[in-house]
Design a protein around this motif. Structure first.
Motif, PDB file in Angstrom:
ATOM      1  N   LEU A  85      -3.111  12.798  -3.905  1.00 54.43           N
ATOM      2  CA  LEU A  85      -2.306  11.600  -4.141  1.00 54.43           C
ATOM      3  C   LEU A  85      -1.249  11.493  -3.056  1.00 54.43           C
ATOM      4  O   LEU A  85      -0.528  12.468  -2.781  1.00 54.43           O
ATOM      5  N   VAL A  86      -1.153  10.331  -2.447  1.00 50.59           N
ATOM      6  CA  VAL A  86      -0.181  10.127  -1.375  1.00 50.59           C
ATOM      7  C   VAL A  86       0.371   8.718  -1.473  1.00 50.59           C
ATOM      8  O   VAL A  86      -0.308   7.808  -1.972  1.00 50.59           O
ATOM      9  N   GLN A  87       1.593   8.530  -1.012  1.00 56.88           N
ATOM     10  CA  GLN A  87       2.195   7.194  -1.015  1.00 56.88           C
ATOM     11  C   GLN A  87       1.666   6.384   0.162  1.00 56.88           C
ATOM     12  O   GLN A  87       1.237   6.945   1.189  1.00 56.88           O
ATOM     13  N   ALA A  88       1.710   5.089   0.009  1.00 55.18           N
ATOM     14  CA  ALA A  88       1.312   4.199   1.090  1.00 55.18           C
ATOM     15  C   ALA A  88       2.104   4.529   2.353  1.00 55.18           C
ATOM     16  O   ALA A  88       3.305   4.798   2.293  1.00 55.18           O
ATOM     17  N   GLY A  89       1.404   4.554   3.476  1.00 56.65           N
ATOM     18  CA  GLY A  89       2.021   4.923   4.742  1.00 56.65           C
ATOM     19  C   GLY A  89       1.916   6.398   5.063  1.00 56.65           C
ATOM     20  O   GLY A  89       2.228   6.816   6.183  1.00 56.65           O
ATOM     21  N   LYS A 112      -3.277   3.107   3.032  1.00 57.19           N
ATOM     22  CA  LYS A 112      -3.017   1.913   2.235  1.00 57.19           C
ATOM     23  C   LYS A 112      -3.609   2.088   0.850  1.00 57.19           C
ATOM     24  O   LYS A 112      -4.569   2.846   0.673  1.00 57.19           O
ATOM     25  N   PRO A 113      -3.084   1.378  -0.138  1.00 56.19           N
ATOM     26  CA  PRO A 113      -3.662   1.474  -1.482  1.00 56.19           C
ATOM     27  C   PRO A 113      -5.160   1.172  -1.500  1.00 56.19           C
ATOM     28  O   PRO A 113      -5.901   1.773  -2.290  1.00 56.19           O
ATOM     29  N   GLU A 114      -5.615   0.290  -0.627  1.00 57.52           N
ATOM     30  CA  GLU A 114      -7.040  -0.041  -0.587  1.00 57.52           C
ATOM     31  C   GLU A 114      -7.904   1.076  -0.006  1.00 57.52           C
ATOM     32  O   GLU A 114      -9.128   0.980  -0.012  1.00 57.52           O
ATOM     33  N   ASP A 115      -7.283   2.140   0.486  1.00 54.88           N
ATOM     34  CA  ASP A 115      -8.038   3.318   0.921  1.00 54.88           C
ATOM     35  C   ASP A 115      -8.374   4.240  -0.247  1.00 54.88           C
ATOM     36  O   ASP A 115      -9.108   5.221  -0.076  1.00 54.88           O
ATOM     37  N   THR A 116      -7.847   3.938  -1.413  1.00 57.33           N
ATOM     38  CA  THR A 116      -8.130   4.743  -2.604  1.00 57.33           C
ATOM     39  C   THR A 116      -9.618   4.735  -2.912  1.00 57.33           C
ATOM     40  O   THR A 116     -10.228   3.669  -3.058  1.00 57.33           O
ATOM     41  N   ALA A 117     -10.202   5.929  -2.990  1.00 55.43           N
ATOM     42  CA  ALA A 117     -11.646   6.059  -3.212  1.00 55.43           C
ATOM     43  C   ALA A 117     -11.999   7.532  -3.304  1.00 55.43           C
ATOM     44  O   ALA A 117     -11.178   8.404  -3.008  1.00 55.43           O
ATOM     45  N   GLN A 174     -11.365  13.108  -4.155  1.00 53.34           N
ATOM     46  CA  GLN A 174     -10.616  11.903  -4.516  1.00 53.34           C
ATOM     47  C   GLN A 174      -9.387  11.729  -3.634  1.00 53.34           C
ATOM     48  O   GLN A 174      -8.605  12.666  -3.440  1.00 53.34           O
ATOM     49  N   VAL A 175      -9.228  10.526  -3.125  1.00 51.66           N
ATOM     50  CA  VAL A 175      -8.020  10.129  -2.390  1.00 51.66           C
ATOM     51  C   VAL A 175      -7.403   8.961  -3.127  1.00 51.66           C
ATOM     52  O   VAL A 175      -8.065   7.943  -3.354  1.00 51.66           O
ATOM     53  N   THR A 176      -6.153   9.123  -3.504  1.00 55.02           N
ATOM     54  CA  THR A 176      -5.440   8.066  -4.208  1.00 55.02           C
ATOM     55  C   THR A 176      -4.166   7.732  -3.439  1.00 55.02           C
ATOM     56  O   THR A 176      -3.355   8.623  -3.167  1.00 55.02           O
ATOM     57  N   VAL A 177      -4.019   6.455  -3.095  1.00 52.61           N
ATOM     58  CA  VAL A 177      -2.854   6.000  -2.338  1.00 52.61           C
ATOM     59  C   VAL A 177      -2.051   5.072  -3.244  1.00 52.61           C
ATOM     60  O   VAL A 177      -2.544   4.015  -3.653  1.00 52.61           O
ATOM     61  N   SER A 178      -0.831   5.463  -3.531  1.00 55.24           N
ATOM     62  CA  SER A 178       0.021   4.656  -4.408  1.00 55.24           C
ATOM     63  C   SER A 178       0.866   3.696  -3.579  1.00 55.24           C
ATOM     64  O   SER A 178       1.262   3.995  -2.454  1.00 55.24           O
ATOM     65  N   SER A 179       1.163   2.552  -4.181  1.00 53.83           N
ATOM     66  CA  SER A 179       1.947   1.530  -3.467  1.00 53.83           C
ATOM     67  C   SER A 179       3.430   1.698  -3.704  1.00 53.83           C
ATOM     68  O   SER A 179       3.859   2.480  -4.518  1.00 53.83           O
TER      69      SER A 179
END
Length: 126
Positions: free
Chosen positions: A11-15, A87-92, A121-126
């Motif tokens: 899990l990582v923040q956007a940017g 980016k959040p759209e990289d979540t997958a 799993q990669v999760t990008v939070s906004s």
């Protein structure tokens, strides 16, 4: 077939940044071109990046160009995906894949890759 094991998701923040790794075993790694794919919830799996057997040639999906970098270390039988400016759209779920006959100069499809990892799993939070 070559066996593939991915790691490095989270899990990582956007940017932010993440580095995925994919360790290969079972066959001669340098005989395989390698690729990364991803699948977001409710979407089809899509190509992200690929690298030639020697590492001298790479290709990227337009959506990740300039942000992601694929590389490989043939001595360690490992391929990497450095992901910057996430980016959040990289979540997958990100999958590593190996291909005996695919070349980076050709469009990549799932059918080109005969061996797959279990995904990370990669999760990008906004």
């Amino acid at each position: 077939q070559v066996q593939l094991v991915e790691s490095g998701g989270g899990l990582v923040q956007a940017g932010g940044t993440l580095r995925l790794s994919c360790a290969a075993s079972g066959r001669t790694f340098i005989n395989y071109a390698m690729g990364w794919f991803r699948q977001a919830p409710g979407k089809e799996r899509e190509y992200v990046a690929g690298i030639s057997r020697s590492g001298g040639s790479t290709s990227y999906a337009d959506s990740v160009k300039g942000r992601f970098t694929i590389s490989r270390d043939n001595a360690k039988s490992t391929v990497y995906l450095q992901m910057n400016s996430l980016k959040p759209e990289d979540t997958a779920v990100y999958y590593c894949a190996a291909a005996r006959t695919w070349y980076t100069s050709s469009p990549a499809t799932e059918a080109d890759f005969g061996s797959w990892g279990q995904g990370t799993q990669v999760t990008v939070s906004s």
